[in-house]
Design a protein around this motif. Structure first.
Motif, PDB file in Angstrom:
ATOM      1  N   UNK A   1       0.824  -1.210   0.000  1.00  0.00           N
ATOM      2  CA  UNK A   1       0.000   0.000   0.000  1.00  0.00           C
ATOM      3  C   UNK A   1       0.861   1.265   0.000  1.00  0.00           C
ATOM      4  N   UNK A   2       1.865   1.408   0.875  1.00  0.00           N
ATOM      5  CA  UNK A   2       2.715   2.602   0.782  1.00  0.00           C
ATOM      6  C   UNK A   2       3.426   2.722  -0.561  1.00  0.00           C
ATOM      7  N   UNK A   3       3.847   1.596  -1.123  1.00  0.00           N
ATOM      8  CA  UNK A   3       4.492   1.638  -2.438  1.00  0.00           C
ATOM      9  C   UNK A   3       3.531   2.137  -3.498  1.00  0.00           C
ATOM     10  N   UNK A   4       2.299   1.670  -3.446  1.00  0.00           N
ATOM     11  CA  UNK A   4       1.293   2.120  -4.414  1.00  0.00           C
ATOM     12  C   UNK A   4       1.033   3.616  -4.272  1.00  0.00           C
ATOM     13  N   UNK A   5       0.966   4.098  -3.026  1.00  0.00           N
ATOM     14  CA  UNK A   5       0.729   5.536  -2.805  1.00  0.00           C
ATOM     15  C   UNK A   5       1.883   6.373  -3.347  1.00  0.00           C
ATOM     16  N   UNK A   6       3.102   5.884  -3.184  1.00  0.00           N
ATOM     17  CA  UNK A   6       4.260   6.612  -3.718  1.00  0.00           C
ATOM     18  C   UNK A   6       4.218   6.624  -5.246  1.00  0.00           C
ATOM     19  N   UNK A   7       3.915   5.476  -5.839  1.00  0.00           N
ATOM     20  CA  UNK A   7       3.827   5.403  -7.302  1.00  0.00           C
ATOM     21  C   UNK A   7       2.758   6.361  -7.818  1.00  0.00           C
TER      22      UNK A   7
END
Length: 277
Positions: A109-115
């Motif tokens: 989830x944090x990776x998706x938000x950064x992307x």
């Protein structure tokens, strides 16, 4: 004899896939061992390639693998060479900074938000940029650089060479094994990757072949025995095993051709780069 039998056990399932992909539907549905196609047929590949959904993703996978591997190797070199220098200030802290993310990550989830915040959703660069820094490869190449004889660099420094000259004209020419190893790892990883494309890509023109093939395999009904292919008003029958085998061969084809050429460098580079820490 044991190694021969062991090799046959490993190779036969792969050969079975090859045979089934070039067999006709009737032969593919029969039970038993298939050592050679009795009736050669290319209908499985004609069916896959004529659908139109496979060509563009296949090109995308090739482009991703080439660009992603080149970028990963470049960043690995630029990060590993300074970390291999004992005179680098705060070298221990920088090395720890690289190692920590190798074992701990923020999660999906944090990776998706950064992307999403970077505007990389539905962007082909999302398949290349996040994987540009491979920490494990950096550590392997750093160890390899540390194992090289420093006399080569010292003699070049006396002649007035700088760090970039040392790297590209002295170090890299003698680092073929580890470079080939890192490139092979990166190429295999990019070629086999599908999860990031499934998560971040919605445009069918930007997706990769692994996602399409996964969808094709998932959409094949286990209760269906054949696929009807219409070609020039003629009907040809294909068994599901023909289609599955053709998909499998198309997905692993490039790696099968590349790997034997890189094998000798792969073994040497992995062993040398993992000895000295």
């Amino acid at each position: 004899m044991f190694m021969i039998l062991f090799s046959l056990v490993i190779l036969y399932p792969f050969w079975q896939v090859v045979v089934l992909s070039f067999s006709d539907g009737r032969e593919a549905t029969t039970l038993g061992f298939h050592f050679w196609p009795k009736h050669w047929s290319f209908e499985a590949y004609r069916y896959l390639l004529s659908s139109g959904e496979i060509v563009r993703p296949y090109i995308n996978s090739i482009v991703r693998t080439v660009l992603g591997t080149l970028l990963e190797v470049l960043f690995t070199i630029l990060a590993a060479y300074p970390l291999a220098k004992k005179e680098l200030p705060f070298r221990g802290g920088l090395t720890t900074y690289f190692i920590i993310p190798m074992f701990f990550s923020g999660g999906l989830i944090p990776t998706y938000l950064i992307i999403r915040s970077l505007g990389l959703l539905d962007n082909f660069l999302v398949l290349i940029i996040p994987g540009a820094v491979a920490i494990f490869s950096i550590i392997i190449m750093r160890n390899y650089f540390m194992s090289l004889d420093t006399a080569m660099e010292e003699s070049a420094v006396i002649d007035g060479a700088g760090y970039l000259t040392l790297l590209f004209r002295i170090i890299l020419p003698v680092s073929t094994p580890v470079l080939a190893t890192i490139a092979l790892w990166g190429a295999v990883e990019h070629w086999n990757a599908w999860f990031d494309a499934m998560i971040y890509i919605r445009d069918r023109n930007l997706t990769v072949i692994q996602v399409i093939m996964r969808e094709m395999l998932a959409s094949v009904s286990e209760q269906s025995n054949e696929v009807m292919l219409s070609n020039n008003a003629q009907q040809a029958q294909l068994a599901m095993s023909n289609v599955r085998s053709g998909i499998a061969l198309l997905s692993i084809g490039p790696i099968i051709f590349i790997y034997p050429w890189m094998q000798k460098y792969f073994i040497k580079g992995a062993m040398i780069g993992s000895v000295k820490g």
